[in-house]
Design a protein around this motif. Structure first.
Motif: not given
Length: 374
Positions: A112-121, A202-203
């Motif tokens: 996900l590096t470089g994207s506006p998204f992330r993982s909560e877990s 999520t973002w």
């Protein structure tokens, strides 16, 4: 009398004219809701579909495309394109999968590096490659179909014990990755599956969840920066400014009053329509996923008998010399738990975790006493 009728007619004409112009102006100023097809997610800010919505209708990093099957595709900078399954604009969550139907293969290079998204877990999985004969000796383990062939199988497991066991029979580690999960432990019931479930992301920026929840429209404040604002939030009744304007309007000719009322009514109609449209898309097109976990409660599991193995490793059923959950052979002084209904035994930590999410024996599928349905 004629003068009053003339004023009323003029007010009605201005009402129709004004409403028509507001509709046209609004259509030009607010970004349209769009979708790749009728069954795909409805798309609006911060997302936009290239070639269907203007560039100013989407936040950087939230661009989508429609593929040749008219499916919605999200491009993640370091990982390529994924099919967008659904979006929850209120909680700012989305769910993606592989458009080619082999998500596990994509997970090996997921980043996900470089994207506006992330993982909560996330949960760590180890991918292993084995010859078919090696896997056949452990039939309780399911290979990943889209990564396996007639002579070679690929497996994925979150269990370090299973990795050790499979390595001891000749399997090799392909890679270890952190898989995004809706919540901690979600994948524990999929330990022996193909990992073909949607990934939840999520973002945080832009923050439009509260605006969406209140029925407003989120968008750029101006064209000079990335600052966003919430507009067109429905309000009950007239504002102080509008009440003041109505008071000042007493004694003004009737047609001017008609213009003010027409403007107010048109704004209310537009806001209500916008709120209802977004609420309908969020509640019916993009429902929240439901995860149902069915298993036994703690006291029931603890009531099942435990056995500490001696040097002979003797069990009630002499053929049970391997735990079919982790695939490891029993060793002296290990503690096992037995399911009373079928007399099958397993490592305590293995069967306890299994029974909390699966109310059946992993070997014979017998439903133990205390099993319950959702």
């Amino acid at each position: 009398m004629k003068q009053d009728m003339g004023s009323s007619q003029l007010s009605f004409f201005l009402f129709i004219f004004f409403c028509y112009n507001v509709t046209i102006t609004t259509a030009n100023q607010i970004c349209p809701i769009s979708a790749c097809n009728a069954t795909e997610p409805a798309i609006w800010f911060p997302f936009r579909i290239k070639d269907l919505q203007p560039e100013t209708c989407g936040y950087p990093g939230f661009d989508l495309t429609c593929n040749n099957m008219n499916l919605t595709v999200l491009n993640i900078t370091s990982s390529g394109g994924f099919r967008l399954q659904r979006i929850n604009y209120f909680s700012q969550e989305l769910y993606i999968t592989d458009p080619d139907g082999c998500l596990p293969k994509r997970l090996l290079s997921f980043n996900l590096t470089g994207s506006p998204f992330r993982s909560e877990s996330s949960q760590t999985f180890t991918f292993m490659g084995c010859l078919n004969q090696q896997v056949l000796s452990h039939p309780s383990y399911k290979p990943i179909g889209c990564m396996s062939n007639s002579t070679y199988d690929v497996l994925a497991t979150p269990s370090a014990r299973t990795v050790k066991t499979m390595s001891s029979i000749g399997c090799h580690v392909i890679g270890t990755v952190d898989v995004p999960t809706p919540s901690q432990g979600y994948y524990s019931q999929f330990s022996f599956s193909e990992l073909n479930v949607d990934l939840k992301l999520t973002w945080d920026v832009p923050q439009c969840g509260n605006c969406e929840h209140n029925g407003g429209s989120c968008g750029f404040k101006n064209n000079s920066n990335l600052e966003v604002q919430c507009v067109d939030v429905p309000r009950q009744g007239l504002s102080k400014g509008k009440n003041y304007a109505v008071s000042i309007g007493v004694g003004v000719p009737a047609f001017l009053c008609g213009i003010g009322i027409a403007w107010f009514l048109c704004r209310r109609v537009k806001r209500t329509r916008n709120h209802n449209s977004r609420a309908l898309h969020a509640s019916t097109i993009n429902p929240q996923p439901t995860v149902v976990v069915v298993g036994l409660d703690g006291p029931t599991i603890e009531s099942y008998p435990k056995t500490v193995l001696g040097e002979s490793r003797r069990l009630p059923q002499p053929n049970d010399n391997t735990c079919t959950i982790c695939l490891s052979e029993y060793q002296p002084k290990e503690t096992l738990r037995t399911i009373p209904e079928c007399q099958h035994s397993f490592h305590v930590d293995c069967i306890d975790e299994w029974l909390r999410i699966n109310a059946t024996c992993p070997l014979c599928r017998t439903s133990p006493t205390g099993a319950h349905s959702p």
